[in-house]
Design a protein around this motif. Structure first.
Motif, PDB file in Angstrom:
ATOM      1  N   VAL A 299       0.877  -1.177   0.000  1.00  0.00           N
ATOM      2  CA  VAL A 299       0.000   0.000   0.000  1.00  0.00           C
ATOM      3  C   VAL A 299       0.912   1.224   0.000  1.00  0.00           C
ATOM      4  O   VAL A 299       1.837   1.314   0.820  1.00  0.00           O
ATOM      5  N   ASN A 300       0.684   2.149  -0.919  1.00  0.00           N
ATOM      6  CA  ASN A 300       1.624   3.248  -1.149  1.00  0.00           C
ATOM      7  C   ASN A 300       0.929   4.607  -1.135  1.00  0.00           C
ATOM      8  O   ASN A 300      -0.253   4.720  -1.461  1.00  0.00           O
ATOM      9  N   THR A 301       1.718   5.609  -0.783  1.00  0.00           N
ATOM     10  CA  THR A 301       1.273   6.995  -0.878  1.00  0.00           C
ATOM     11  C   THR A 301       2.343   7.802  -1.593  1.00  0.00           C
ATOM     12  O   THR A 301       3.525   7.736  -1.230  1.00  0.00           O
ATOM     13  N   ILE A 302       1.934   8.528  -2.631  1.00  0.00           N
ATOM     14  CA  ILE A 302       2.827   9.463  -3.326  1.00  0.00           C
ATOM     15  C   ILE A 302       2.389  10.877  -2.972  1.00  0.00           C
ATOM     16  O   ILE A 302       1.216  11.242  -3.148  1.00  0.00           O
ATOM     17  N   GLU A 303       3.341  11.668  -2.460  1.00  0.00           N
ATOM     18  CA  GLU A 303       3.054  13.044  -2.058  1.00  0.00           C
ATOM     19  C   GLU A 303       3.961  13.995  -2.843  1.00  0.00           C
ATOM     20  O   GLU A 303       5.175  13.796  -2.898  1.00  0.00           O
ATOM     21  N   ILE A 304       3.347  14.991  -3.440  1.00  0.00           N
ATOM     22  CA  ILE A 304       4.070  16.028  -4.184  1.00  0.00           C
ATOM     23  C   ILE A 304       4.086  17.287  -3.332  1.00  0.00           C
ATOM     24  O   ILE A 304       3.022  17.763  -2.903  1.00  0.00           O
ATOM     25  N   VAL A 305       5.277  17.801  -3.059  1.00  0.00           N
ATOM     26  CA  VAL A 305       5.401  19.001  -2.223  1.00  0.00           C
ATOM     27  C   VAL A 305       6.438  19.921  -2.861  1.00  0.00           C
ATOM     28  O   VAL A 305       7.639  19.636  -2.830  1.00  0.00           O
ATOM     29  N   ASN A 306       5.976  20.997  -3.458  1.00  0.00           N
ATOM     30  CA  ASN A 306       6.867  22.030  -4.000  1.00  0.00           C
ATOM     31  C   ASN A 306       7.980  21.453  -4.880  1.00  0.00           C
ATOM     32  O   ASN A 306       9.165  21.697  -4.680  1.00  0.00           O
ATOM     33  N   GLY A 307       7.570  20.679  -5.884  1.00  0.00           N
ATOM     34  CA  GLY A 307       8.525  20.163  -6.842  1.00  0.00           C
ATOM     35  C   GLY A 307       9.258  18.911  -6.418  1.00  0.00           C
ATOM     36  O   GLY A 307      10.060  18.367  -7.183  1.00  0.00           O
ATOM     37  N   ASN A 308       9.033  18.441  -5.207  1.00  0.00           N
ATOM     38  CA  ASN A 308       9.630  17.207  -4.731  1.00  0.00           C
ATOM     39  C   ASN A 308       8.561  16.119  -4.657  1.00  0.00           C
ATOM     40  O   ASN A 308       7.389  16.403  -4.397  1.00  0.00           O
ATOM     41  N   VAL A 309       8.984  14.888  -4.854  1.00  0.00           N
ATOM     42  CA  VAL A 309       8.072  13.750  -4.792  1.00  0.00           C
ATOM     43  C   VAL A 309       8.548  12.793  -3.709  1.00  0.00           C
ATOM     44  O   VAL A 309       9.752  12.494  -3.617  1.00  0.00           O
ATOM     45  N   TYR A 310       7.603  12.311  -2.894  1.00  0.00           N
ATOM     46  CA  TYR A 310       7.915  11.392  -1.812  1.00  0.00           C
ATOM     47  C   TYR A 310       7.025  10.155  -1.936  1.00  0.00           C
ATOM     48  O   TYR A 310       5.824  10.269  -2.184  1.00  0.00           O
ATOM     49  N   LEU A 311       7.634   9.003  -1.736  1.00  0.00           N
ATOM     50  CA  LEU A 311       6.906   7.741  -1.776  1.00  0.00           C
ATOM     51  C   LEU A 311       7.021   7.057  -0.422  1.00  0.00           C
ATOM     52  O   LEU A 311       8.128   6.853   0.089  1.00  0.00           O
ATOM     53  N   SER A 312       5.881   6.712   0.164  1.00  0.00           N
ATOM     54  CA  SER A 312       5.843   5.927   1.400  1.00  0.00           C
ATOM     55  C   SER A 312       5.179   4.591   1.090  1.00  0.00           C
ATOM     56  O   SER A 312       4.128   4.556   0.441  1.00  0.00           O
ATOM     57  N   THR A 313       5.783   3.514   1.555  1.00  0.00           N
ATOM     58  CA  THR A 313       5.279   2.174   1.279  1.00  0.00           C
ATOM     59  C   THR A 313       4.988   1.449   2.582  1.00  0.00           C
ATOM     60  O   THR A 313       5.794   1.489   3.518  1.00  0.00           O
ATOM     61  N   ILE A 314       3.853   0.787   2.625  1.00  0.00           N
ATOM     62  CA  ILE A 314       3.439   0.001   3.789  1.00  0.00           C
ATOM     63  C   ILE A 314       3.186  -1.418   3.304  1.00  0.00           C
ATOM     64  O   ILE A 314       2.612  -1.623   2.230  1.00  0.00           O
ATOM     65  N   GLN A 315       3.599  -2.381   4.104  1.00  0.00           N
ATOM     66  CA  GLN A 315       3.461  -3.775   3.691  1.00  0.00           C
ATOM     67  C   GLN A 315       2.897  -4.621   4.822  1.00  0.00           C
ATOM     68  O   GLN A 315       3.169  -4.374   5.999  1.00  0.00           O
ATOM     69  N   ARG A 316       2.129  -5.619   4.432  1.00  0.00           N
ATOM     70  CA  ARG A 316       1.614  -6.552   5.416  1.00  0.00           C
ATOM     71  C   ARG A 316       2.601  -7.698   5.662  1.00  0.00           C
ATOM     72  O   ARG A 316       3.562  -7.860   4.931  1.00  0.00           O
TER      73      ARG A 316
END
Length: 398
Positions: free
Chosen positions: A374-391
């Protein structure tokens, strides 16, 4: 569960390192009877230069329920998250900072902090979230110098600069992600963004990859002059100068990690939904999904499929986007993210490259085996962040 084992290994490695460096001391944890679970990211990653030399470096200390002296300065706190540096582009599905390296700088909270962390909740490992008492809290973020001195040991004149002073209410057994970020690019106003997550409450399938998206960029970022944003950096791609406040999201799945990867039928520029810039409203974005084994020829055990996400302004056709190694001036109309690392040679000027959303690891009798996340992609002022969660998944058989 392998994640739990990794967590224990990391924890004891941290203790061993501490013993070696400074001599062992007992860490006493206080049981929290009615906790909430909190994870904190510092998204203030602007550079200090000639144009903004009077702004303070965004290196922070977080204080929850601080005690103040007669001059209104903090002298202690119930909870402290110190040395809070800018966040890493990737937050993996396990605590990756405790016991790692010699730096005290913390790319998230709890990160390196030795605190009680969350349990396995509905199969999701919350060891990247800290337990804190539920209820109403005062939360303060302070600027601090970029050195290795703990906040309360600093000279008094170095711990007087407040960034944020506010309150928040955390409900029992709920999972929260707190962001410090810039709210307005022109006025430089900063603030917090507290989101109550719901991934642990949803009926998510083990055979599908899930991802949701947020554009938490500051108001006016994409419209501002490109030179003021410093977005033309290699690695930021077309995203570096920002995307418009309304964008459509498309996904393309590729069969393997080669530059000439064939696209998977049914997932060539498939429309997912709309992305609206929002740094204030705390609603959870919808999760989109695609099969872990969308490549039917993979065999159901291992796949090296990777993902590309294109963000297009409304009215643009995915079939007509200007692919090419030098197309990075898109006026906020188009940007892309490739999730395919490790593959270091595949990077073009206009693209951001992030880790694959599929976790491939030794599990049971298979080495490797592919697992959905399960993932979240966040865009903040030209930067991209990926957070990943796993079971949880089966540990290796040796």
């Amino acid at each position: 569960m392998l994640l739990s084992r990794m967590k224990n290994v990391i924890f004891y490695a941290a203790i061993a390192l501490s013993c070696f460096a400074i001599g062992c001391s007992k860490v006493e944890y206080k049981k929290i009877d009615d906790p909430a679970y909190l994870r904190v990211f510092n998204n203030l990653n602007y550079k200090i230069g000639i144009d903004n030399k009077d702004e303070q470096l965004p290196f922070l200390t977080m204080l929850i329920d601080p005690e103040m002296d007669q001059n209104g300065m903090p002298v202690s706190a119930q909870i402290k998250g110190d040395f809070l540096d800018k966040r890493d582009p990737y937050a993996p599905p396990y605590p990756s900072h405790i016991g790692s390296g010699t730096s005290v700088n913390n790319p998230e909270y709890p990160g390196r902090e030795n605190v009680l962390v969350g349990p396995v909740l509905n199969g999701f490992d919350l060891s990247s979230w800290a337990q804190i008492p539920s209820g109403k809290h005062r939360i303060v973020f302070m600027f601090r110098p970029k050195n290795t001195v703990p906040f309360f040991n600093l000279d008094p004149k170095l711990k007087k600069s407040f960034l944020i002073d506010t309150t928040m209410v955390l409900d029992s057994k709920e999972v929260y992600t707190l962001h410090v970020l810039q709210k307005d690019f022109l006025t430089k106003r900063n603030g917090i963004y507290l989101r109550k997550e719901n991934f642990h409450k949803l009926p998510l399938s083990d055979s599908s990859i899930y991802v949701n998206f947020y554009n938490m960029s500051a108001k006016g970022y994409w419209q501002a002059d490109n030179d003021a944003k410093g977005g033309n950096e290699y690695g930021k791609g077309a995203m570096g100068n920002g995307v418009k406040d309304q964008m459509n999201i498309f996904v393309t799945l590729y069969k393997n990690r080669t530059v000439s990867s064939p696209k998977i039928s049914g997932y060539n520029g498939k429309y997912l939904g709309n992305l609206t810039r929002n740094a204030d409203v705390l609603e959870v974005s919808p999760y989109y999904s695609f099969p872990l084994f969308a490549d039917a020829s993979a065999g159901g055990i291992f796949t090296d499929m990777w993902q590309r996400f294109d963000f297009l302004a409304p009215g643009m056709d995915i079939r007509n986007i200007p692919y090419g190694p030098t197309v990075n001036q898109t006026d906020g109309n188009w940007a892309s993210i490739n999730c395919l690392t490790p593959y270091p040679d595949y990077r073009q000027w206009n693209e951001i490259v992030m880790p694959n959303m599929i976790v491939n690891i030794h599990s049971g009798k298979y080495n490797p085996r592919s697992f959905a996340t399960v993932n979240t992609i966040e865009i903040v002022n030209g930067n991209v962040y990926l957070s990943t969660i796993q079971r949880k998944y089966a540990p290796p058989v040796y």
